[in-house]
Design a protein around this motif. Structure first.
Motif, PDB file in Angstrom:
ATOM      1  N   VAL A 159       0.839  -1.198   0.000  1.00  0.00           N
ATOM      2  CA  VAL A 159       0.000   0.000   0.000  1.00  0.00           C
ATOM      3  C   VAL A 159       0.877   1.251   0.000  1.00  0.00           C
ATOM      4  O   VAL A 159       0.683   2.176  -0.788  1.00  0.00           O
ATOM      5  N   ALA A 160       1.842   1.289   0.915  1.00  0.00           N
ATOM      6  CA  ALA A 160       2.736   2.451   1.022  1.00  0.00           C
ATOM      7  C   ALA A 160       3.515   2.663  -0.272  1.00  0.00           C
ATOM      8  O   ALA A 160       3.679   3.803  -0.737  1.00  0.00           O
ATOM      9  N   SER A 167       3.213   8.099  -6.985  1.00  0.00           N
ATOM     10  CA  SER A 167       2.773   9.289  -7.712  1.00  0.00           C
ATOM     11  C   SER A 167       2.714  10.487  -6.767  1.00  0.00           C
ATOM     12  O   SER A 167       2.458  10.333  -5.572  1.00  0.00           O
ATOM     13  N   LEU A 168       2.940  11.668  -7.340  1.00  0.00           N
ATOM     14  CA  LEU A 168       2.782  12.920  -6.587  1.00  0.00           C
ATOM     15  C   LEU A 168       1.704  13.788  -7.220  1.00  0.00           C
ATOM     16  O   LEU A 168       1.548  14.948  -6.860  1.00  0.00           O
ATOM     17  N   ASN A 169       0.974  13.206  -8.159  1.00  0.00           N
ATOM     18  CA  ASN A 169      -0.176  13.886  -8.750  1.00  0.00           C
ATOM     19  C   ASN A 169      -1.377  13.689  -7.828  1.00  0.00           C
ATOM     20  O   ASN A 169      -1.743  12.558  -7.503  1.00  0.00           O
ATOM     21  N   VAL A 170      -1.987  14.771  -7.392  1.00  0.00           N
ATOM     22  CA  VAL A 170      -3.035  14.696  -6.375  1.00  0.00           C
ATOM     23  C   VAL A 170      -4.180  13.772  -6.804  1.00  0.00           C
ATOM     24  O   VAL A 170      -4.614  12.902  -6.045  1.00  0.00           O
ATOM     25  N   LYS A 171      -4.674  13.945  -8.025  1.00  0.00           N
ATOM     26  CA  LYS A 171      -5.798  13.122  -8.481  1.00  0.00           C
ATOM     27  C   LYS A 171      -5.418  11.646  -8.540  1.00  0.00           C
ATOM     28  O   LYS A 171      -6.225  10.773  -8.194  1.00  0.00           O
ATOM     29  N   GLU A 172      -4.202  11.379  -9.007  1.00  0.00           N
ATOM     30  CA  GLU A 172      -3.751   9.979  -9.064  1.00  0.00           C
ATOM     31  C   GLU A 172      -3.640   9.388  -7.666  1.00  0.00           C
ATOM     32  O   GLU A 172      -4.009   8.228  -7.450  1.00  0.00           O
ATOM     33  N   VAL A 173      -3.146  10.167  -6.712  1.00  0.00           N
ATOM     34  CA  VAL A 173      -3.021   9.675  -5.337  1.00  0.00           C
ATOM     35  C   VAL A 173      -4.405   9.361  -4.770  1.00  0.00           C
ATOM     36  O   VAL A 173      -4.591   8.343  -4.089  1.00  0.00           O
ATOM     37  N   PHE A 174      -5.389  10.201  -5.044  1.00  0.00           N
ATOM     38  CA  PHE A 174      -6.756   9.926  -4.588  1.00  0.00           C
ATOM     39  C   PHE A 174      -7.224   8.555  -5.095  1.00  0.00           C
ATOM     40  O   PHE A 174      -7.782   7.750  -4.340  1.00  0.00           O
ATOM     41  N   GLU A 175      -7.017   8.309  -6.383  1.00  0.00           N
ATOM     42  CA  GLU A 175      -7.457   7.033  -6.980  1.00  0.00           C
ATOM     43  C   GLU A 175      -6.699   5.852  -6.378  1.00  0.00           C
ATOM     44  O   GLU A 175      -7.286   4.793  -6.123  1.00  0.00           O
ATOM     45  N   PRO A 207     -11.573   7.766   8.854  1.00  0.00           N
ATOM     46  CA  PRO A 207     -11.125   9.155   8.706  1.00  0.00           C
ATOM     47  C   PRO A 207      -9.653   9.221   8.308  1.00  0.00           C
ATOM     48  O   PRO A 207      -8.844   8.398   8.741  1.00  0.00           O
ATOM     49  N   ILE A 208      -9.324  10.177   7.458  1.00  0.00           N
ATOM     50  CA  ILE A 208      -7.936  10.410   7.033  1.00  0.00           C
ATOM     51  C   ILE A 208      -7.612  11.870   7.290  1.00  0.00           C
ATOM     52  O   ILE A 208      -8.283  12.756   6.764  1.00  0.00           O
ATOM     53  N   ASN A 209      -6.612  12.104   8.082  1.00  0.00           N
ATOM     54  CA  ASN A 209      -6.207  13.481   8.371  1.00  0.00           C
ATOM     55  C   ASN A 209      -4.962  13.831   7.577  1.00  0.00           C
ATOM     56  O   ASN A 209      -3.958  13.137   7.645  1.00  0.00           O
ATOM     57  N   SER A 210      -5.053  14.920   6.805  1.00  0.00           N
ATOM     58  CA  SER A 210      -3.918  15.392   6.022  1.00  0.00           C
ATOM     59  C   SER A 210      -3.670  16.852   6.372  1.00  0.00           C
ATOM     60  O   SER A 210      -4.530  17.703   6.129  1.00  0.00           O
ATOM     61  N   SER A 211      -2.525  17.140   6.944  1.00  0.00           N
ATOM     62  CA  SER A 211      -2.233  18.494   7.401  1.00  0.00           C
ATOM     63  C   SER A 211      -2.257  19.505   6.269  1.00  0.00           C
ATOM     64  O   SER A 211      -2.571  20.669   6.462  1.00  0.00           O
ATOM     65  N   GLU A 212      -1.939  19.069   5.052  1.00  0.00           N
ATOM     66  CA  GLU A 212      -1.841  19.987   3.920  1.00  0.00           C
ATOM     67  C   GLU A 212      -3.163  20.203   3.209  1.00  0.00           C
ATOM     68  O   GLU A 212      -3.371  21.231   2.585  1.00  0.00           O
ATOM     69  N   ALA A 213      -4.056  19.227   3.307  1.00  0.00           N
ATOM     70  CA  ALA A 213      -5.246  19.276   2.458  1.00  0.00           C
ATOM     71  C   ALA A 213      -6.557  19.186   3.221  1.00  0.00           C
ATOM     72  O   ALA A 213      -7.616  19.133   2.613  1.00  0.00           O
ATOM     73  N   GLY A 214      -6.509  19.164   4.547  1.00  0.00           N
ATOM     74  CA  GLY A 214      -7.740  19.065   5.312  1.00  0.00           C
ATOM     75  C   GLY A 214      -8.167  17.627   5.515  1.00  0.00           C
ATOM     76  O   GLY A 214      -7.366  16.698   5.432  1.00  0.00           O
ATOM     77  N   GLY A 268      -5.362   4.269   6.539  1.00  0.00           N
ATOM     78  CA  GLY A 268      -5.740   5.666   6.679  1.00  0.00           C
ATOM     79  C   GLY A 268      -4.569   6.540   7.087  1.00  0.00           C
ATOM     80  O   GLY A 268      -4.392   7.655   6.583  1.00  0.00           O
ATOM     81  N   ALA A 269      -3.738   6.038   8.015  1.00  0.00           N
ATOM     82  CA  ALA A 269      -2.568   6.800   8.455  1.00  0.00           C
ATOM     83  C   ALA A 269      -1.569   6.979   7.313  1.00  0.00           C
ATOM     84  O   ALA A 269      -0.995   8.063   7.121  1.00  0.00           O
ATOM     85  N   ILE A 270      -1.362   5.914   6.527  1.00  0.00           N
ATOM     86  CA  ILE A 270      -0.450   5.992   5.382  1.00  0.00           C
ATOM     87  C   ILE A 270      -0.997   6.955   4.330  1.00  0.00           C
ATOM     88  O   ILE A 270      -0.267   7.765   3.762  1.00  0.00           O
ATOM     89  N   ALA A 271      -2.307   6.893   4.097  1.00  0.00           N
ATOM     90  CA  ALA A 271      -2.931   7.733   3.077  1.00  0.00           C
ATOM     91  C   ALA A 271      -2.811   9.209   3.434  1.00  0.00           C
ATOM     92  O   ALA A 271      -2.599  10.051   2.553  1.00  0.00           O
ATOM     93  N   GLY A 272      -2.934   9.537   4.715  1.00  0.00           N
ATOM     94  CA  GLY A 272      -2.811  10.932   5.128  1.00  0.00           C
ATOM     95  C   GLY A 272      -1.474  11.521   4.732  1.00  0.00           C
ATOM     96  O   GLY A 272      -1.392  12.646   4.219  1.00  0.00           O
ATOM     97  N   SER A 273      -0.410  10.766   4.937  1.00  0.00           N
ATOM     98  CA  SER A 273       0.930  11.237   4.568  1.00  0.00           C
ATOM     99  C   SER A 273       1.081  11.343   3.053  1.00  0.00           C
ATOM    100  O   SER A 273       1.671  12.302   2.535  1.00  0.00           O
ATOM    101  N   ALA A 274       0.542  10.360   2.318  1.00  0.00           N
ATOM    102  CA  ALA A 274       0.655  10.369   0.858  1.00  0.00           C
ATOM    103  C   ALA A 274      -0.076  11.570   0.256  1.00  0.00           C
ATOM    104  O   ALA A 274       0.432  12.233  -0.657  1.00  0.00           O
ATOM    105  N   ILE A 275      -1.265  11.864   0.769  1.00  0.00           N
ATOM    106  CA  ILE A 275      -2.038  13.003   0.256  1.00  0.00           C
ATOM    107  C   ILE A 275      -1.324  14.308   0.585  1.00  0.00           C
ATOM    108  O   ILE A 275      -1.233  15.216  -0.245  1.00  0.00           O
ATOM    109  N   ALA A 276      -0.792  14.421   1.810  1.00  0.00           N
ATOM    110  CA  ALA A 276      -0.062  15.633   2.203  1.00  0.00           C
ATOM    111  C   ALA A 276       1.150  15.855   1.303  1.00  0.00           C
ATOM    112  O   ALA A 276       1.420  16.979   0.860  1.00  0.00           O
ATOM    113  N   ASN A 277       1.875  14.782   1.005  1.00  0.00           N
ATOM    114  CA  ASN A 277       3.058  14.898   0.134  1.00  0.00           C
ATOM    115  C   ASN A 277       2.668  15.382  -1.263  1.00  0.00           C
ATOM    116  O   ASN A 277       3.359  16.214  -1.866  1.00  0.00           O
ATOM    117  N   ALA A 278       1.556  14.851  -1.780  1.00  0.00           N
ATOM    118  CA  ALA A 278       1.112  15.252  -3.123  1.00  0.00           C
ATOM    119  C   ALA A 278       0.721  16.723  -3.153  1.00  0.00           C
ATOM    120  O   ALA A 278       1.047  17.452  -4.097  1.00  0.00           O
TER     121      ALA A 278
END
Length: 301
Positions: free
Chosen positions: A43-44, A50-58, A102-109, A133-143
């Motif tokens: 998963v990680a 990817s660092l493309n926000v939309k791709e990371v969401f998918e 829940p997924i918390n991302s400091s950069e994106a809410g 969820g914890a891993i996803a929060g970091s991935a979304i913040a990085n993107a």
């Protein structure tokens, strides 16, 4: 005596069977942990691909469905404006048990993973989802961080317009699209008149304010998909997508009127104005250098 020995042997056998059962159970739990760790490692790795926000969401949604065997799901983004679907889809009608993470991302809410499966989710799937969820929060913040830095690199810090390098890249892209059968591409070259007088009379701080205001007016007088760039100093340029010569001239007149209406003082009784030259592909050339040269020549006609 014989009966006693038999009883002891039977007891030992039963005890041995129990011990084997305990060991088998422990081995099974250890194997599950290894499998879960492997799954979360995958998963990680997937989310870091990817660092493309939309791709990371998918990717987040896809991996969540993989590790929980969910039949459908959605990644929801929560903001002050409400809730929007970032990836996937929320079933119109469903009776299947759901899993909310829940997924918390400091950069994106805040984000929420909402998953569904007909037979529900066990403790193992729920635990996996929480860790994901914890891993996803970091991935979304990085993107989001990468996207913000990339945006900064393509924007002029003073005016917010595209940098010259980004403008030229975007112009090449539009001309390539035209070559593949797209519509006409027009360019406006914009010079700020009396700019030296602004600096000499009011100082460079006021000059910076004038440049920022002209860039703002240029952005306001064209469409959202047109591109405003600062080429350097007091020179700007605008890419007008799918715009004919006549359309480009109308856009130029709108900008001239907008700057005149802003009544920006230039000193010595003068007011800031702009001169605009227009060029269009294919009429004035097929490459960026030819178009910009034609627009520049039009400034002096």
């Amino acid at each position: 005596m014989f009966e006693l020995m038999v009883a002891l042997q039977v007891g030992a056998a039963i005890a041995g069977t129990g011990a084997v059962g305990v060991l088998a159970h422990q081995r099974g739990r250890a194997l599950c942990k290894v499998q879960d760790s492997d799954a979360l490692f995958d998963v990680a790795a997937a989310m870091a691909s990817s660092l493309n926000v939309k791709e990371v969401f998918e990717i987040v949604l896809e991996q969540a469905r993989n590790v929980t065997a969910a039949e459908c799901g959605a990644l929801l983004r929560i903001s002050r404006g409400g809730v929007m679907v970032a990836a996937g889809a929320v079933p119109v009608a469903h009776s299947a048990p759901d899993l909310v993470v829940p997924i918390n991302s400091s950069e994106a809410g805040g984000f929420v993973l909402h998953l569904w499966r007909a037979k529900g989710f066990g403790e193992r799937e729920r635990a996996r989802a929480q860790k994901l969820g914890a891993i996803a929060g970091s991935a979304i913040a990085n993107a989001f961080q990468y996207g913000a830095r990339a945006e900064e690199a393509t924007r002029d810090g003073l005016t917010g317009a595209c940098t010259r390098r980004e403008f030229e890249r975007r112009l090449r892209d539009e001309l390539s699209r035209h070559a593949r059968g797209g519509g006409p591409v027009s360019v406006m070259l914009v010079d700020v008149d009396h700019f030296k007088s602004v600096n000499d009379t009011f100082g460079h701080g006021r000059g910076d304010e004038v440049l920022a205001r002209v860039a703002e007016l240029a952005t306001q007088t064209v469409r959202t998909h047109d591109v405003v760039g600062r080429l350097g100093g007091d020179e700007f340029a605008v890419i007008l997508v799918d715009t004919s010569v006549a359309g480009a001239r109308r856009a130029a007149h709108r900008l001239v009127r907008a700057v005149r209406g802003a009544a920006l003082e230039a000193g010595s009784g003068k007011r800031v104005s702009v001169s605009v030259g227009v060029a269009t592909c294919p009429a004035d050339g097929f490459d960026s250098a030819a178009l910009l040269a034609s627009a520049d020549a039009a400034l002096y006609r």
